[in-house]
Scaffold this motif. Structure first.
Motif, PDB file in Angstrom:
ATOM      1  N   GLU A   1       0.842  -1.197   0.000  1.00  0.00           N
ATOM      2  CA  GLU A   1       0.000   0.000   0.000  1.00  0.00           C
ATOM      3  C   GLU A   1       0.882   1.253   0.000  1.00  0.00           C
ATOM      4  N   GLY A   2       0.535   2.204  -0.850  1.00  0.00           N
ATOM      5  CA  GLY A   2       1.313   3.450  -0.922  1.00  0.00           C
ATOM      6  C   GLY A   2       2.408   3.390  -1.967  1.00  0.00           C
ATOM      7  N   LYS A   3       2.686   2.180  -2.477  1.00  0.00           N
ATOM      8  CA  LYS A   3       3.727   2.038  -3.513  1.00  0.00           C
ATOM      9  C   LYS A   3       3.100   1.565  -4.817  1.00  0.00           C
ATOM     10  N   ALA A   4       3.686   2.010  -5.936  1.00  0.00           N
ATOM     11  CA  ALA A   4       3.167   1.583  -7.239  1.00  0.00           C
ATOM     12  C   ALA A   4       3.593   0.149  -7.525  1.00  0.00           C
ATOM     13  N   ILE A   5       2.726  -0.581  -8.213  1.00  0.00           N
ATOM     14  CA  ILE A   5       3.066  -1.939  -8.651  1.00  0.00           C
ATOM     15  C   ILE A   5       3.906  -1.810  -9.914  1.00  0.00           C
ATOM     16  N   ARG A   6       4.974  -2.563  -9.998  1.00  0.00           N
ATOM     17  CA  ARG A   6       5.854  -2.537 -11.181  1.00  0.00           C
ATOM     18  C   ARG A   6       5.345  -3.518 -12.231  1.00  0.00           C
ATOM     19  N   GLY A   7       5.336  -3.094 -13.496  1.00  0.00           N
ATOM     20  CA  GLY A   7       4.873  -3.963 -14.588  1.00  0.00           C
ATOM     21  C   GLY A   7       3.381  -3.819 -14.804  1.00  0.00           C
ATOM     22  N   GLY A   8       2.819  -4.635 -15.717  1.00  0.00           N
ATOM     23  CA  GLY A   8       1.390  -4.568 -15.998  1.00  0.00           C
ATOM     24  C   GLY A   8       1.009  -3.252 -16.654  1.00  0.00           C
ATOM     25  N   VAL A   9      -0.131  -2.710 -16.219  1.00  0.00           N
ATOM     26  CA  VAL A   9      -0.601  -1.428 -16.779  1.00  0.00           C
ATOM     27  C   VAL A   9      -0.951  -0.464 -15.643  1.00  0.00           C
ATOM     28  N   PRO A  10       0.050   0.230 -15.104  1.00  0.00           N
ATOM     29  CA  PRO A  10      -0.268   1.259 -14.111  1.00  0.00           C
ATOM     30  C   PRO A  10      -1.131   2.359 -14.743  1.00  0.00           C
ATOM     31  N   ILE A  11      -2.134   2.828 -13.994  1.00  0.00           N
ATOM     32  CA  ILE A  11      -2.928   3.979 -14.454  1.00  0.00           C
ATOM     33  C   ILE A  11      -2.265   5.234 -13.906  1.00  0.00           C
ATOM     34  N   ILE A  12      -1.808   6.074 -14.811  1.00  0.00           N
ATOM     35  CA  ILE A  12      -1.215   7.344 -14.388  1.00  0.00           C
ATOM     36  C   ILE A  12      -2.305   8.402 -14.457  1.00  0.00           C
ATOM     37  N   PHE A  13      -2.617   8.997 -13.319  1.00  0.00           N
ATOM     38  CA  PHE A  13      -3.714   9.965 -13.232  1.00  0.00           C
ATOM     39  C   PHE A  13      -3.651  10.647 -11.874  1.00  0.00           C
ATOM     40  N   PRO A  14      -3.828  11.927 -11.723  1.00  0.00           N
ATOM     41  CA  PRO A  14      -4.143  12.933 -12.745  1.00  0.00           C
ATOM     42  C   PRO A  14      -2.931  13.785 -13.143  1.00  0.00           C
TER      43      PRO A  14
END
Ligand SMILES: O=P(O)(O)OC[C@H]1O[C@H](O)[C@H](O)[C@@H](O)[C@@H]1O
Length: 290
Positions: free
Chosen positions: A50-63
């Motif tokens: 929690e609080g960290k981005a998952i590496r790989g896949g398709v992160p949603i960058i927003f906003p």
């Protein structure tokens, strides 16, 4: 509606494909059409914190993209790449079925101090819907509705990690002659792509002004990944190269060779403005050609 702060991973199997999706980040982790190895790539070990981005896949960058961009320059908004990829999205059970997942996120789930970093004064009020269509092709669509009474602007990207056999044998076709921002060079100059495909020898991190459908040719796996999109004026093409790749957290040594990011993007001068009562959809569709 299912609201939870649990790390839920959905394992999807339909006749034509398999996929895994995390509720945290509404993050597609992998997708493979039947008979193919994974097309959406994730590392051999996926870290969920929690609080960290998952590496790989398709992160949603927003906003916002990276640390944001305003008045012609990079800003210092936090968290990096916005709060979309580090939020628990609501899974909309009623609107979802076997091969279609719908997630939602609204301003109510986000602190006002974080929200105050986008918009033209005042706190933006938004409702975001993320639809994932899993089948022979994969379509991901991010719709952002302005439910407040002031316009706001946002940046967004579907930061797709695509699996290749070896980045040395991969090239991106369809960007010949396109202008791009080279973010690896001092002052982010605008460069024009020659008549050649984009190849990867070292760090590549470019924002192309292109709305065209692209092809990622992979001579190692003997296949071509087709990437189409709508509602996104730019495409980021990226591979970290050996030095940065081996220094990336959450990746094992050498894994940087196994992916190329081709991202459907609206950032910098391509940011999207939504008036009250209006919405915008940014989407990307991926398929395989043999
Ligand atoms: O490492 P992350 O926070 O996931 O960011 C990964 C990358 O995202 C995009 O591709 C940007 O163009 C890069 O400049 C950035 O390094």
């Amino acid at each position: 509606m299912h609201m939870s702060n649990e790390m839920v991973i959905r394992n999807i199997n339909v006749d034509t494909a398999s996929a895994m999706v995390s509720d945290y980040g509404a993050h597609v982790l992998t997708w493979a059409p039947r008979g193919e190895s994974a097309v959406v790539w994730c590392p051999s070990v996926v870290h969920l914190n929690e609080g960290k981005a998952i590496r790989g896949g398709v992160p949603i960058i927003f906003p916002w993209f990276n640390f944001g961009f305003e008045n012609g320059r990079v800003t210092s908004k936090k968290p990096k790449h916005g709060f979309g990829r580090v939020s628990f999205w609501e899974f909309d059970e009623r609107a979802s079925n076997e091969g279609h997942l719908r997630y939602m996120l609204s301003d109510e789930a986000i602190d006002d101090t974080v929200l105050a970093q986008f918009g033209f004064g005042g706190i933006p009020r938004f409702h975001a819907i993320y639809d994932i269509e899993i089948g022979e092709s994969l379509t991901m669509a991010l719709t952002v509705c302005n439910v407040g009474n002031v316009p706001f602007a946002y940046e967004a990207a579907l930061h797709t990690y695509l699996h290749v056999g070896d980045v040395d044998c991969a090239k991106v076709l369809g960007l010949e002659g396109a202008r791009y921002v080279d973010t690896t060079l001092e002052d982010d100059p605008i460069v024009v792509q020659g008549n050649e495909a984009v190849a990867f020898s070292g760090l590549v991190d470019r924002i192309y002004y292109s709305t065209d459908t692209l092809r990622l040719r992979d001579d190692a796996l003997g296949r071509t990944i087709v990437i189409a999109k709508q509602g996104a004026p730019q495409t980021v093409v990226r591979n970290p190269g050996e030095r940065n790749g081996n220094a990336m957290g959450d990746l094992s040594k050498g894994e940087w060779r196994r992916f190329v990011c081709v991202e459907a993007v609206a950032n910098r001068d391509g940011a999207i403005t939504v008036d009250p009562g209006e919405f915008h959809t940014l989407s990307q569709t991926i398929s395989v050609e043999r």
